[in-house]
Design an enzyme around this catalytic site. Sequence first.
Site, PDB file in Angstrom:
ATOM      1  N   LEU A  33     -34.182   7.696   1.900  1.00 32.24           N
ATOM      2  CA  LEU A  33     -33.933   9.120   2.160  1.00 32.24           C
ATOM      3  C   LEU A  33     -34.489  10.029   1.058  1.00 32.24           C
ATOM      4  O   LEU A  33     -34.044  11.153   0.889  1.00 32.24           O
ATOM      5  CB  LEU A  33     -32.439   9.394   2.408  1.00 32.24           C
ATOM      6  CG  LEU A  33     -31.833   8.632   3.600  1.00 32.24           C
ATOM      7  CD1 LEU A  33     -30.350   8.970   3.753  1.00 32.24           C
ATOM      8  CD2 LEU A  33     -32.558   8.946   4.903  1.00 32.24           C
ATOM      9  N   GLY A  36     -37.288  10.968   3.674  1.00 29.69           N
ATOM     10  CA  GLY A  36     -36.775  10.861   5.051  1.00 29.69           C
ATOM     11  C   GLY A  36     -35.504  11.675   5.223  1.00 29.69           C
ATOM     12  O   GLY A  36     -34.968  12.218   4.239  1.00 29.69           O
ATOM     13  N   PHE A  73     -43.645   1.994   6.958  1.00 27.30           N
ATOM     14  CA  PHE A  73     -44.039   3.393   6.724  1.00 27.30           C
ATOM     15  C   PHE A  73     -43.604   3.892   5.349  1.00 27.30           C
ATOM     16  O   PHE A  73     -44.007   4.984   4.958  1.00 27.30           O
ATOM     17  CB  PHE A  73     -43.335   4.326   7.726  1.00 27.30           C
ATOM     18  CG  PHE A  73     -43.673   4.084   9.161  1.00 27.30           C
ATOM     19  CD1 PHE A  73     -44.800   4.655   9.714  1.00 27.30           C
ATOM     20  CD2 PHE A  73     -42.861   3.310   9.968  1.00 27.30           C
ATOM     21  CE1 PHE A  73     -45.115   4.448  11.046  1.00 27.30           C
ATOM     22  CE2 PHE A  73     -43.156   3.099  11.301  1.00 27.30           C
ATOM     23  CZ  PHE A  73     -44.290   3.668  11.841  1.00 27.30           C
ATOM     24  N   SER A  77     -46.633  10.299   0.310  1.00 32.03           N
ATOM     25  CA  SER A  77     -47.892  10.576   1.015  1.00 32.03           C
ATOM     26  C   SER A  77     -48.495  11.948   0.726  1.00 32.03           C
ATOM     27  O   SER A  77     -49.195  12.497   1.570  1.00 32.03           O
ATOM     28  CB  SER A  77     -47.662  10.423   2.518  1.00 32.03           C
ATOM     29  OG  SER A  77     -46.706  11.357   2.940  1.00 32.03           O
ATOM     30  N   SER A 117     -54.027   4.934   5.914  1.00 33.42           N
ATOM     31  CA  SER A 117     -54.465   6.324   6.001  1.00 33.42           C
ATOM     32  C   SER A 117     -55.985   6.437   5.942  1.00 33.42           C
ATOM     33  O   SER A 117     -56.650   5.617   5.287  1.00 33.42           O
ATOM     34  CB  SER A 117     -53.880   7.083   4.812  1.00 33.42           C
ATOM     35  OG  SER A 117     -54.469   8.355   4.700  1.00 33.42           O
ATOM     36  N   TYR A 141     -53.162   8.567  -3.985  1.00 33.95           N
ATOM     37  CA  TYR A 141     -52.485   8.256  -2.715  1.00 33.95           C
ATOM     38  C   TYR A 141     -53.357   7.314  -1.880  1.00 33.95           C
ATOM     39  O   TYR A 141     -52.921   6.248  -1.442  1.00 33.95           O
ATOM     40  CB  TYR A 141     -52.178   9.553  -1.952  1.00 33.95           C
ATOM     41  CG  TYR A 141     -51.845   9.304  -0.500  1.00 33.95           C
ATOM     42  CD1 TYR A 141     -50.708   8.587  -0.154  1.00 33.95           C
ATOM     43  CD2 TYR A 141     -52.679   9.768   0.524  1.00 33.95           C
ATOM     44  CE1 TYR A 141     -50.416   8.320   1.182  1.00 33.95           C
ATOM     45  CE2 TYR A 141     -52.396   9.515   1.855  1.00 33.95           C
ATOM     46  CZ  TYR A 141     -51.264   8.793   2.175  1.00 33.95           C
ATOM     47  OH  TYR A 141     -50.974   8.528   3.487  1.00 33.95           O
ATOM     48  N   LYS A 145     -52.835   3.231  -0.834  1.00 32.70           N
ATOM     49  CA  LYS A 145     -52.858   2.689   0.538  1.00 32.70           C
ATOM     50  C   LYS A 145     -53.897   1.578   0.652  1.00 32.70           C
ATOM     51  O   LYS A 145     -53.683   0.578   1.332  1.00 32.70           O
ATOM     52  CB  LYS A 145     -53.145   3.806   1.546  1.00 32.70           C
ATOM     53  CG  LYS A 145     -51.985   4.785   1.718  1.00 32.70           C
ATOM     54  CD  LYS A 145     -50.965   4.255   2.705  1.00 32.70           C
ATOM     55  CE  LYS A 145     -49.693   5.050   2.718  1.00 32.70           C
ATOM     56  NZ  LYS A 145     -48.807   4.790   3.830  1.00 32.70           N
ATOM     57  N   ARG A 218     -60.965  18.626  10.812  1.00 32.17           N
ATOM     58  CA  ARG A 218     -60.109  17.435  10.784  1.00 32.17           C
ATOM     59  C   ARG A 218     -59.853  16.944  12.201  1.00 32.17           C
ATOM     60  O   ARG A 218     -59.968  17.704  13.164  1.00 32.17           O
ATOM     61  CB  ARG A 218     -58.739  17.750  10.142  1.00 32.17           C
ATOM     62  CG  ARG A 218     -58.812  18.112   8.676  1.00 32.17           C
ATOM     63  CD  ARG A 218     -59.113  16.874   7.826  1.00 32.17           C
ATOM     64  NE  ARG A 218     -59.188  17.186   6.407  1.00 32.17           N
ATOM     65  CZ  ARG A 218     -60.306  17.583   5.782  1.00 32.17           C
ATOM     66  NH1 ARG A 218     -61.425  17.749   6.450  1.00 32.17           N
ATOM     67  NH2 ARG A 218     -60.287  17.814   4.480  1.00 32.17           N
ATOM     68  N   ASP A 282     -60.997  18.067  -0.944  1.00 26.90           N
ATOM     69  CA  ASP A 282     -61.044  18.158   0.520  1.00 26.90           C
ATOM     70  C   ASP A 282     -62.454  17.886   1.042  1.00 26.90           C
ATOM     71  O   ASP A 282     -63.362  18.689   0.817  1.00 26.90           O
ATOM     72  CB  ASP A 282     -60.657  19.580   0.974  1.00 26.90           C
ATOM     73  CG  ASP A 282     -59.189  19.715   1.296  1.00 26.90           C
ATOM     74  OD1 ASP A 282     -58.529  18.676   1.481  1.00 26.90           O
ATOM     75  OD2 ASP A 282     -58.705  20.857   1.378  1.00 26.90           O
TER      76      ASP A 282
HETATM   77  N1  UFG Z   1     -55.457  23.769   4.771  1.00 26.75           N
HETATM   78  C1  UFG Z   1     -55.610  25.120   4.600  1.00 26.75           C
HETATM   79  N2  UFG Z   1     -54.528  25.853   4.221  1.00 26.75           N
HETATM   80  C2  UFG Z   1     -53.291  25.297   4.012  1.00 26.75           C
HETATM   81  C3  UFG Z   1     -53.144  23.909   4.208  1.00 26.75           C
HETATM   82  C4  UFG Z   1     -54.261  23.152   4.585  1.00 26.75           C
HETATM   83  O1  UFG Z   1     -56.702  25.681   4.765  1.00 26.75           O
HETATM   84  O2  UFG Z   1     -52.356  26.026   3.659  1.00 26.75           O
HETATM   85  C5  UFG Z   1     -56.623  22.977   5.193  1.00 26.75           C
HETATM   86  C6  UFG Z   1     -56.980  21.880   4.218  1.00 26.75           C
HETATM   87  O3  UFG Z   1     -57.798  22.349   3.202  1.00 26.75           O
HETATM   88  C7  UFG Z   1     -57.663  20.868   5.158  1.00 26.75           C
HETATM   89  C8  UFG Z   1     -56.963  21.075   6.501  1.00 26.75           C
HETATM   90  O4  UFG Z   1     -56.322  22.340   6.407  1.00 26.75           O
HETATM   91  O5  UFG Z   1     -59.005  21.211   5.291  1.00 26.75           O
HETATM   92  C9  UFG Z   1     -55.928  20.026   6.793  1.00 26.75           C
HETATM   93  O6  UFG Z   1     -55.084  19.882   5.657  1.00 26.75           O
HETATM   94  P1  UFG Z   1     -53.768  19.005   5.637  1.00 26.75           P
HETATM   95  O7  UFG Z   1     -53.168  19.144   4.272  1.00 26.75           O
HETATM   96  O8  UFG Z   1     -52.922  19.343   6.811  1.00 26.75           O
HETATM   97  O9  UFG Z   1     -54.308  17.519   5.873  1.00 26.75           O
HETATM   98  P2  UFG Z   1     -55.386  16.680   5.059  1.00 26.75           P
HETATM   99  O10 UFG Z   1     -56.582  16.550   5.941  1.00 26.75           O
HETATM  100  O11 UFG Z   1     -55.608  17.174   3.688  1.00 26.75           O
HETATM  101  O12 UFG Z   1     -54.605  15.307   4.851  1.00 26.75           O
HETATM  102  C10 UFG Z   1     -54.275  14.426   5.887  1.00 26.75           C
HETATM  103  C11 UFG Z   1     -52.967  13.730   5.574  1.00 26.75           C
HETATM  104  C12 UFG Z   1     -53.077  12.925   4.326  1.00 26.75           C
HETATM  105  C13 UFG Z   1     -54.234  11.991   4.422  1.00 26.75           C
HETATM  106  C14 UFG Z   1     -55.486  12.682   4.843  1.00 26.75           C
HETATM  107  C15 UFG Z   1     -56.501  11.661   5.149  1.00 26.75           C
HETATM  108  O13 UFG Z   1     -51.953  14.661   5.427  1.00 26.75           O
HETATM  109  O14 UFG Z   1     -51.900  12.173   4.146  1.00 26.75           O
HETATM  110  O15 UFG Z   1     -55.270  13.468   5.999  1.00 26.75           O
HETATM  111  O16 UFG Z   1     -57.656  12.189   5.512  1.00 26.75           O
HETATM  112  F1  UFG Z   1     -54.456  11.424   3.232  1.00 26.75           F
END
Ligand code: UFG
Length: 327
Positions: A33, A36, A73, A77, A117, A141, A145, A218, A282
């Site tokens: 938790l 979680g 899981f 992360s 991941s 991270y 993994k 994405r 990113d």
């Molecule tokens: N983004 C924004 N503004 C925000 C938040 C995110 O522009 O406030 C953008 C990020 O830069 C990215 C996209 O939205 O381009 C998605 O971002 P997320 O943080 O939602 O997801 P990520 O692609 O960074 O990460 C996800 C998972 C991770 C994993 C990764 C693997 O959350 O655990 O994919 O590719 F590692």
Amino acid sequence: MAILVCGGAGYIGSHTVYQLIKRGEKVIIIDNLQTGHRRAINPAAKFYEGDIRNFSVLEKIFTENEIEAVIHFAANSLVGESVENPLKYFSNNVGGMQVLLEAMKNFCVDKIVFSSSAAVYGEPEKIPISETDKTSPTNPYGESKLIMEQMIKWIPNLHYVSLRYFNAAGAIESGEIGEAHKIETHLIPLILQVPLGKRDHITIFGEDYPTPDGTCIRDYIHVLDLADAHILALNYLRNGGKSDIFNLGNGKGFSVKEIISAAEKVTAQKIKTEIGMRRAGDPAQLIASSDKAKKILNWTPKFNDVEKIISTAWKWHKNNPEGYSDE
Ligand code: UFG
């Protein structure tokens, strides 16, 4: 015989437990938790509160129950947090895996489905990304993994499936459980905080990427499609399938701006945006090739419309603006 779900109170874990129970499986959950939520624990599952790094808790679970297989899981992360505090990730993720594998070996449990991941790939060599592409994580991270995947591989007589998720999103359609992180960093929940009145705007992290609209692309995959893939992987191992690694994504990419427009349609509200700096690490584009999971596991993602995915997330967040607010 029961399935032990490590991290069954988390976002993807709780949705997988829901689907397992719906299919008549007996489920045991262990969760500390830390990330979680008690309210996400399915009442039809037997719950042990504890940390998988604590061998005696695992010993108790494996002694008190007949465990057929493990779905794992339980891990931290957050990419950003992992850069600031890598040892937290090596302790909880890598250390947790080591203790879990030890317990599985002692109790002759020989099947594991592991939550990996797309972060194991790092900056992709090509799009879409295939399982045979180079793994080169760009943060602790992703590294944790990858190490966990590699640890599993070396255990004699252990049958495994590692599932490399792309961007998990959405919630169960009934709205009972959903995405609720104590620290929220993910795009879709953050966007939805704007129409909920919890934040004034969403910051777009960079508009100068080499993509059609300049924002990152994405591959968003619905959490129930991910959950179903775990069950298919479990059945694949039950049927003697050989240990393997699979990507899980929709195979379609959406830019940050496209996700914001889709969220505006779903919520019927204008969402204010601001352009911010690029977020470190990113990649411009991450899109999965999931052909292997489709072919070998017979996996067919049902949610391939991004507005549909966002609408399930919206239902959850609208009804639970404070997440699991009992905690
Ligand atoms: N983004 C924004 N503004 C925000 C938040 C995110 O522009 O406030 C953008 C990020 O830069 C990215 C996209 O939205 O381009 C998605 O971002 P997320 O943080 O939602 O997801 P990520 O692609 O960074 O990460 C996800 C998972 C991770 C994993 C990764 C693997 O959350 O655990 O994919 O590719 F590692």
